[in-house]
Design a protein around this motif. Structure first.
Motif, PDB file in Angstrom:
ATOM      1  N   THR A   1       0.837  -1.196   0.000  1.00 39.54           N
ATOM      2  CA  THR A   1       0.000   0.000   0.000  1.00 39.54           C
ATOM      3  C   THR A   1       0.871   1.245   0.000  1.00 39.54           C
ATOM      4  N   VAL A   2       0.220   2.378  -0.040  1.00 44.27           N
ATOM      5  CA  VAL A   2       0.897   3.671   0.089  1.00 44.27           C
ATOM      6  C   VAL A   2       0.304   4.380   1.304  1.00 44.27           C
ATOM      7  N   PRO A   3       1.070   5.290   1.922  1.00 43.01           N
ATOM      8  CA  PRO A   3       0.587   5.937   3.148  1.00 43.01           C
ATOM      9  C   PRO A   3      -0.773   6.605   3.018  1.00 43.01           C
ATOM     10  N   ARG A   4      -1.061   7.200   1.867  1.00 50.63           N
ATOM     11  CA  ARG A   4      -2.329   7.926   1.738  1.00 50.63           C
ATOM     12  C   ARG A   4      -3.525   7.006   1.950  1.00 50.63           C
ATOM     13  N   LEU A   5      -3.434   5.763   1.490  1.00 50.75           N
ATOM     14  CA  LEU A   5      -4.536   4.829   1.676  1.00 50.75           C
ATOM     15  C   LEU A   5      -4.682   4.437   3.152  1.00 50.75           C
ATOM     16  N   LEU A   6      -3.554   4.279   3.840  1.00 50.21           N
ATOM     17  CA  LEU A   6      -3.621   3.982   5.274  1.00 50.21           C
ATOM     18  C   LEU A   6      -4.198   5.160   6.044  1.00 50.21           C
ATOM     19  N   GLU A   7      -3.864   6.373   5.586  1.00 49.97           N
ATOM     20  CA  GLU A   7      -4.428   7.567   6.227  1.00 49.97           C
ATOM     21  C   GLU A   7      -5.947   7.592   6.059  1.00 49.97           C
ATOM     22  N   LYS A   8      -6.422   7.205   4.882  1.00 46.26           N
ATOM     23  CA  LYS A   8      -7.864   7.176   4.635  1.00 46.26           C
ATOM     24  C   LYS A   8      -8.547   6.117   5.502  1.00 46.26           C
ATOM     25  N   VAL A   9      -7.893   4.946   5.627  1.00 44.30           N
ATOM     26  CA  VAL A   9      -8.429   3.898   6.497  1.00 44.30           C
ATOM     27  C   VAL A   9      -8.532   4.404   7.931  1.00 44.30           C
ATOM     28  N   TYR A  10      -7.471   5.052   8.390  1.00 43.64           N
ATOM     29  CA  TYR A  10      -7.451   5.601   9.754  1.00 43.64           C
ATOM     30  C   TYR A  10      -8.560   6.634   9.945  1.00 43.64           C
ATOM     31  N   ASP A  11      -8.718   7.535   8.977  1.00 46.84           N
ATOM     32  CA  ASP A  11      -9.747   8.574   9.082  1.00 46.84           C
ATOM     33  C   ASP A  11     -11.146   7.967   9.191  1.00 46.84           C
ATOM     34  N   LYS A  12     -11.407   6.913   8.409  1.00 47.62           N
ATOM     35  CA  LYS A  12     -12.716   6.262   8.460  1.00 47.62           C
ATOM     36  C   LYS A  12     -12.944   5.590   9.811  1.00 47.62           C
ATOM     37  N   ILE A  13     -11.893   4.930  10.303  1.00 45.34           N
ATOM     38  CA  ILE A  13     -12.005   4.275  11.611  1.00 45.34           C
ATOM     39  C   ILE A  13     -12.270   5.303  12.708  1.00 45.34           C
ATOM     40  N   MET A  14     -11.545   6.424  12.650  1.00 48.75           N
ATOM     41  CA  MET A  14     -11.711   7.461  13.672  1.00 48.75           C
ATOM     42  C   MET A  14     -13.104   8.082  13.610  1.00 48.75           C
ATOM     43  N   ALA A  15     -13.578   8.337  12.394  1.00 48.00           N
ATOM     44  CA  ALA A  15     -14.911   8.926  12.246  1.00 48.00           C
ATOM     45  C   ALA A  15     -15.978   7.997  12.805  1.00 48.00           C
ATOM     46  N   LYS A  16     -15.821   6.693  12.529  1.00 44.67           N
ATOM     47  CA  LYS A  16     -16.801   5.720  13.020  1.00 44.67           C
ATOM     48  C   LYS A  16     -16.719   5.595  14.542  1.00 44.67           C
ATOM     49  N   GLY A  17     -15.484   5.588  15.066  1.00 45.95           N
ATOM     50  CA  GLY A  17     -15.305   5.459  16.509  1.00 45.95           C
ATOM     51  C   GLY A  17     -15.871   6.634  17.275  1.00 45.95           C
ATOM     52  N   LYS A  18     -15.696   7.829  16.736  1.00 46.17           N
ATOM     53  CA  LYS A  18     -16.181   9.041  17.421  1.00 46.17           C
ATOM     54  C   LYS A  18     -17.699   9.185  17.353  1.00 46.17           C
ATOM     55  N   SER A  19     -18.319   8.434  16.461  1.00 48.77           N
ATOM     56  CA  SER A  19     -19.779   8.523  16.330  1.00 48.77           C
ATOM     57  C   SER A  19     -20.500   7.516  17.234  1.00 48.77           C
ATOM     58  N   GLN A  20     -19.731   6.701  17.984  1.00 45.08           N
ATOM     59  CA  GLN A  20     -20.315   5.692  18.872  1.00 45.08           C
ATOM     60  C   GLN A  20     -20.956   6.360  20.091  1.00 45.08           C
ATOM     61  N   PRO A  21     -21.846   5.662  20.781  1.00 41.22           N
ATOM     62  CA  PRO A  21     -22.393   6.167  22.056  1.00 41.22           C
ATOM     63  C   PRO A  21     -21.262   6.465  23.044  1.00 41.22           C
ATOM     64  N   PHE A  22     -21.564   7.236  24.058  1.00 46.82           N
ATOM     65  CA  PHE A  22     -20.539   7.797  24.953  1.00 46.82           C
ATOM     66  C   PHE A  22     -19.556   6.753  25.480  1.00 46.82           C
ATOM     67  N   LEU A  23     -20.045   5.651  26.047  1.00 42.27           N
ATOM     68  CA  LEU A  23     -19.166   4.663  26.672  1.00 42.27           C
ATOM     69  C   LEU A  23     -18.256   3.993  25.632  1.00 42.27           C
ATOM     70  N   LYS A  24     -18.848   3.568  24.515  1.00 44.91           N
ATOM     71  CA  LYS A  24     -18.047   2.929  23.465  1.00 44.91           C
ATOM     72  C   LYS A  24     -17.030   3.907  22.875  1.00 44.91           C
ATOM     73  N   LYS A  25     -17.445   5.158  22.737  1.00 45.34           N
ATOM     74  CA  LYS A  25     -16.546   6.188  22.226  1.00 45.34           C
ATOM     75  C   LYS A  25     -15.370   6.388  23.186  1.00 45.34           C
ATOM     76  N   ALA A  26     -15.643   6.409  24.467  1.00 41.67           N
ATOM     77  CA  ALA A  26     -14.591   6.602  25.474  1.00 41.67           C
ATOM     78  C   ALA A  26     -13.586   5.450  25.432  1.00 41.67           C
ATOM     79  N   ILE A  27     -14.086   4.225  25.308  1.00 41.62           N
ATOM     80  CA  ILE A  27     -13.196   3.055  25.229  1.00 41.62           C
ATOM     81  C   ILE A  27     -12.371   3.108  23.952  1.00 41.62           C
TER      82      ILE A  27
END
Length: 589
Positions: free
Chosen positions: A265-291
């Motif tokens: 892969t190239v870094p830009r694709l890993l950055e996109k994967v990370y951004d998607k994971i972070m966006a999904k994680g931050k949208s979780q309910p409070f407790l799951k988001k905190a974990i």
């Protein structure tokens, strides 16, 4: 002994004769595998057919296609008869196609589909050297590649001895391919590579790849690029099954469906994967988001060899079970390695993926070095975060007085095609190649890249600015998709930023900021202030004269298709500076 590219076929015959999925591609009805027997047979048939059509040793043949098994059949078919394979990106413009065809004078061109054929068709009348055009998908007025299989099968008895004689005459140092660089400035350069250039790189790098013929990989980076091409040869050498992704848009689906054991892969694709994971994680309910955020913060402190101690490792075990296991599932659940190259990888991502149990091996190289010069391994002590790893066996590296990385070894190119003057500029008589990259050693063993020599510039105060380092830090912000640092011979450095509009739109929704369009939102005062905070975070780590003093947001997304990025997702600085010339002038007016 493997010394030429087509010797990989004999390696298949000897070590993996019964493999059912040497390659596979996705079509409507599912994955279509191609066996070892098909690979061997089709490669020979292509060779016979090309010889029957009068194609000779040293003739150039162009391919313009997406990743697919058929590319390999043609690649080996050409290598066996000593023809020169010239693979081109499907995304370059017509002007570049015209220039390359004129320079290398191909006798044949293979295209993937009607879209690519229509791009080159208007050019063919001006290039009489092109006698044959073939397609991998069925289109009107163009011979399908399967026609070559028919011709080859009929010509087998006639051409068999001739093919064997040609193969015996081909030496490891013979030219096998011309790979045109994407040309971030000016016309593309044709890099001439030999059989031994590739094979030396394949054998040296395969030693550290802990996969075997029971494993499979997903291939999605352009196979015409030296990086993915060498990795494909590496997989073939080890008998690893190669599955070609449908497109860059389907990578996530293909990973979950195939459950591969690794990919390049190239870094830009890993950055996109990370951004998607972070966006999904931050949208979780409070407790799951905190974990989730606790696990991410823990992961960004990860150190190799359990250096953080038992308490950290205990917490990491919990984080892997609760959070990081889902990251692994998103990549299929079986990933044993990811190799990253083409641009600097952010250290925070490197730490985070390793913490998640997904080792990322960052490496370094150029088209001119076939490509790998150095690479991190997937186990301690042969990996160091923030570096591009130890130098490959058989390759020499030294740092010049001005900091430039010089390389010598069997992987260094033959030269630039029809350009001896340019070759002399970068390749010394004693074999040392000037990479144009600035670097240093860590612990006298791990190579570290600090910037591109040609990209560094001076401000009017005589301060050297390394733009790539600043741009890479800025991309750590979820608000910033791409940026280019400016300021050559100016009073201070500034930056032009292409925001991440997907993230920005979601941010505006949460903050109740009207988002009507990209053109509108970049002038919003709240957004301007928020992104300046991101710049200030990065500025903290810079010396005072190197700090960014001004910035501008632009409403455009930079892509290879729109011309601001190369096919390997590197900034085309000249293109960007021309495009935003008025903005740059306004910054310094």
């Amino acid at each position: 002994m493997i010394t030429r590219i087509f010797d990989l076929l004999e390696n298949y015959r000897k070590n993996f004769p019964d493999k059912r999925d040497a390659f596979a591609k996705k079509e409507k009805d599912g994955w279509i595998p191609f066996s070892t027997e098909q690979y061997l047979t089709y490669s020979d048939y292509i060779s016979y057919a090309l010889l029957e059509n009068g194609i000779e040793k040293n003739d150039c043949v162009i391919t313009i296609t997406n990743n697919r098994p058929e590319w390999n059949f043609v690649d080996m078919g050409l290598a066996q008869i000593g023809a020169v394979h010239v693979p081109l990106y499907p995304t370059i413009n017509t002007k570049s196609y015209d220039y390359i065809i004129l320079q290398c004078q191909p006798v044949a061109i293979f295209v993937a589909n009607h879209v690519l054929y229509e791009k080159i068709a208007p050019l063919l009348n001006n290039h009489p050297s092109v006698k044959f055009v073939y397609s991998f998908e069925k289109i009107k007025s163009v011979a399908h590649w399967s026609r070559l299989l028919e011709i080859g099968e009929k010509a087998e008895n006639k051409m068999q001895k001739e093919l064997l004689a040609i193969k015996d005459s081909i030496q490891p140092d013979d030219l096998v391919t011309i790979i045109y660089t994407s040309g971030t400035t000016g016309n593309p350069k044709g890099v001439m590579l030999s059989h031994s250039n590739f094979i030396s790189n394949v054998l040296a790098s395969a030693a550290s790849l802990n996969l075997d013929s029971s494993h499979k990989t997903l291939s999605f980076l352009p196979i015409n690029h030296v990086y993915e091409r060498m990795v494909n040869y590496q997989y073939q050498y080890k008998g690893i099954s190669i599955y070609y992704a449908e497109s860059m848009d389907t990578i996530g689906d293909n990973l979950r469906e195939l459950k591969p054991h690794g990919f390049a892969t190239v870094p830009r694709l890993l950055e996109k994967v990370y951004d998607k994971i972070m966006a999904k994680g931050k949208s979780q309910p409070f407790l799951k988001k905190a974990i989730f955020l606790w696990a991410v913060n823990l992961g960004q402190k990860y150190e190799l060899n359990r250096a953080n101690g038992w308490w950290y490792e205990f917490k990491l075990k919990i984080a892997r079970k609760l959070v990081f296991s889902k990251w692994q599932e998103a990549l299929g659940g079986n990933i044993k390695f990811m190799c990253s190259g083409g641009a600097p990888l952010q250290i925070r991502l490197e730490r985070l993926f390793w913490a998640a149990g997904i080792p990322v091996q960052e490496g370094y190289g150029l088209t001119e070095t076939s490509p790998i010069i150095s690479a991190n391994q997937n186990s301690y002590p042969n990996v160091r975060f923030g570096t591009v790893g130890p130098v490959l066996k058989g390759v020499e590296v030294k740092i010049a007085e001005d900091g430039e990385i010089l390389v010598r070894g069997p992987n260094v190119m033959l030269g630039y095609y029809k350009n001896p003057e340019l070759t002399k500029e970068v390749l010394e008589e004693d074999g040392w190649f000037h990479t144009g990259d600035i670097g240093c050693w860590e612990d006298e063993r791990f190579l570290k890249i600090t910037d591109r020599k040609k990209e560094m510039f001076k401000t009017s105060g005589g301060i050297y600015i390394a733009p790539q380092e600043i741009e890479n830090r800025l991309k750590e912000s979820p608000f910033i998709d791409q940026s280019i640092v400016c300021g050559e011979f100016k009073r201070f450095p500034s930056v032009i930023i292409s925001p991440d509009f997907v993230f920005l739109k979601e941010y505006c929704r949460r903050k109740k900021i009207p988002f009507e369009s990209a053109d509108q939102i970049i002038y919003n005062q709240k957004i301007q202030v928020r992104i300046w905070k991101e710049i200030q975070k990065m500025n903290v780590n810079l010396d005072r004269p190197k700090k960014i003093k001004s910035f501008r947001l632009v409403p455009h997304v930079w892509t290879p298709e729109t011309g601001e990025l190369s096919p390997t997702l590197k900034l085309k600085r000249t293109v960007l500076k021309i495009k935003y010339q008025l903005i740059i002038e306004e910054i310094y007016s």
